[in-house]
Design a protein around this motif. Structure first.
Motif, short mmCIF file in Angstrom:
data_model
loop_
_atom_site.label_atom_id
_atom_site.label_comp_id
_atom_site.label_asym_id
_atom_site.label_seq_id
_atom_site.Cartn_x
_atom_site.Cartn_y
_atom_site.Cartn_z
N ASP A 69 0.83 -1.21 0.00
CA ASP A 69 0.00 0.00 0.00
C ASP A 69 0.86 1.26 0.00
OD1 ASP A 69 -2.16 -1.63 0.00
OD2 ASP A 69 -2.64 -1.39 2.12
N GLU A 70 2.10 1.14 0.46
CA GLU A 70 2.98 2.30 0.50
C GLU A 70 3.37 2.77 -0.89
OE1 GLU A 70 6.16 0.79 2.81
OE2 GLU A 70 4.96 0.57 4.61
N GLN A 74 -0.45 9.11 -3.57
CA GLN A 74 -1.32 9.78 -2.61
C GLN A 74 -2.45 10.49 -3.34
OE1 GLN A 74 0.67 12.58 -0.11
NE2 GLN A 74 -1.11 12.94 1.17
N ASN A 104 -12.38 6.64 3.76
CA ASN A 104 -11.18 5.84 3.57
C ASN A 104 -10.36 6.31 2.36
OD1 ASN A 104 -11.46 4.14 5.78
ND2 ASN A 104 -12.75 2.69 4.67
N ALA A 107 -8.54 9.45 3.54
CA ALA A 107 -7.45 9.13 4.46
C ALA A 107 -6.37 8.26 3.80
CB ALA A 107 -8.01 8.44 5.70
N ASN A 108 -6.53 7.96 2.52
CA ASN A 108 -5.60 7.10 1.78
C ASN A 108 -5.47 5.71 2.41
OD1 ASN A 108 -4.75 8.71 -0.46
ND2 ASN A 108 -3.69 10.01 1.01
N ARG A 109 -6.58 5.20 2.95
CA ARG A 109 -6.60 3.84 3.51
C ARG A 109 -7.22 2.86 2.53
NH1 ARG A 109 -8.37 6.53 8.62
NH2 ARG A 109 -10.45 6.29 7.76
N LYS A 110 -7.62 3.32 1.36
CA LYS A 110 -8.28 2.46 0.38
C LYS A 110 -7.30 2.21 -0.76
CE LYS A 110 -12.15 0.44 -0.56
NZ LYS A 110 -12.33 -0.78 0.16
N PRO A 111 -6.67 1.03 -0.83
CA PRO A 111 -5.66 0.80 -1.87
C PRO A 111 -6.23 0.69 -3.28
CG PRO A 111 -5.95 -1.17 -0.54
CD PRO A 111 -6.78 -0.10 0.08
#
Length: 164
Positions: A69-70, A74, A104, A107-111
């Protein structure tokens, strides 16, 4: 049926004829040898190509498209929604998804973001999906641009488009 499995009456029947090729195709052992004949060993190289080793591309070595995910770029969707004064609830209604899904994304939690949702939001805001991956200009930059004449604004924006 294989010959050994056929009843005696069927063997004498005119309608049931033993057909060895058909029996081989269904796997009758009586017609199949134990090994393949080596009679054409000398001509096999001409008939069957040798195995060639090709270099394996690095993408195959590293499990194709799998990534952490990194590695994902962004997304600045939250900045865009704030700028256009759209809250998460309204954005979710426009996109046709839940508020949590939009949160999500922000917050960039959704790949793996569903592009259809981004497309609906971008059409509503009259921007492109690619714009969500770029931060908005700072307010000072926007204020400085607003103070210029429309011709100057267009000239600056056109020059920026050419650079990109």
């Amino acid at each position: 049926m294989c010959e050994s499995e056929q009843p005696a009456a069927a063997a004498n029947s005119l309608t049931v004829l033993p057909f060895s090729a058909a029996q081989r195709s269904i796997g009758c052992e009586s017609d199949m040898g134990e090994s393949i004949s080596p009679g054409n060993d000398s001509s096999q190289a001409a008939i069957f190509l040798r195995e060639t080793s090709a270099p394996v591309p690095s993408i195959l070595k590293w499990l194709m498209g799998k990534h952490d995910d990194e590695d994902l770029p962004q997304m600045f969707l939250g900045q865009w929604l704030d700028f256009f004064e759209l809250d998460v609830t309204e954005a979710a209604k426009i996109a046709g998804c839940s508020q949590g899904y939009v949160s999500n994304i922000i917050a960039n939690r959704k790949p793996n973001v569903n592009v259809l949702y981004l497309l609906r939001i971008s059409e509503h805001l009259k921007v492109t999906i690619n714009d969500f991956y770029r931060p908005l200009p700072r307010k000072a930059e926007l204020d400085a641009l607003k103070k210029l004449s429309p011709k100057a604004q267009e000239a600056i924006l056109q020059k920026q488009r050419l650079r990109a």
